[in-house]
Design a protein around this motif. Sequence first.
Motif, PDB file in Angstrom:
ATOM      1  N   TYR A  26       0.836  -1.205   0.000  1.00 54.99           N
ATOM      2  CA  TYR A  26       0.000   0.000   0.000  1.00 54.99           C
ATOM      3  C   TYR A  26       0.874   1.260   0.000  1.00 54.99           C
ATOM      4  N   ILE A  27       1.857   1.291   0.877  1.00 55.12           N
ATOM      5  CA  ILE A  27       2.744   2.460   0.948  1.00 55.12           C
ATOM      6  C   ILE A  27       3.587   2.569  -0.319  1.00 55.12           C
ATOM      7  N   ASP A  28       4.056   1.450  -0.825  1.00 56.08           N
ATOM      8  CA  ASP A  28       4.843   1.454  -2.060  1.00 56.08           C
ATOM      9  C   ASP A  28       4.017   2.011  -3.222  1.00 56.08           C
ATOM     10  N   ALA A  29       2.754   1.624  -3.301  1.00 52.34           N
ATOM     11  CA  ALA A  29       1.876   2.143  -4.364  1.00 52.34           C
ATOM     12  C   ALA A  29       1.695   3.652  -4.217  1.00 52.34           C
ATOM     13  N   ALA A  30       1.565   4.130  -2.988  1.00 49.43           N
ATOM     14  CA  ALA A  30       1.433   5.580  -2.762  1.00 49.43           C
ATOM     15  C   ALA A  30       2.707   6.299  -3.179  1.00 49.43           C
ATOM     16  N   MET A  31       3.856   5.693  -2.925  1.00 45.23           N
ATOM     17  CA  MET A  31       5.124   6.310  -3.317  1.00 45.23           C
ATOM     18  C   MET A  31       5.259   6.380  -4.832  1.00 45.23           C
ATOM     19  N   GLU A  32       4.713   5.395  -5.530  1.00 44.29           N
ATOM     20  CA  GLU A  32       4.760   5.379  -7.001  1.00 44.29           C
ATOM     21  C   GLU A  32       4.029   6.571  -7.601  1.00 44.29           C
TER      22      GLU A  32
END
Length: 97
Positions: A26-32
């Motif tokens: 979830y956090i990785d997707a937000a960083m993308e």
Amino acid sequence: MNAPRDKSFSASLEATLTDPAEAAVYIDAAMELDDPAALLVALRHVAKAHGMAEVARRADVGDKTLFKALSDKGNPTLETVNKVLHAVGLRLSVAPV
């Protein structure tokens, strides 16, 4: 007339985000998204899923400091982000593009 909000999405999201693997994705997707506001929202959701007061305690950050840092107008330091991530069982990492 305002209809009552359906809390099922929020409850479902919070239940999912207690799993470190799901929270990391979830956090990785937000960083993308390359949008600091989206990252703040994701961090806030993960912290809420683990209980903000408990995250603040584990991160050794004051409750008010954590709420302010993860608010819509927050601007957390890298140190605070790192502490929050560690408090929920995650860590920062870097990967090639």
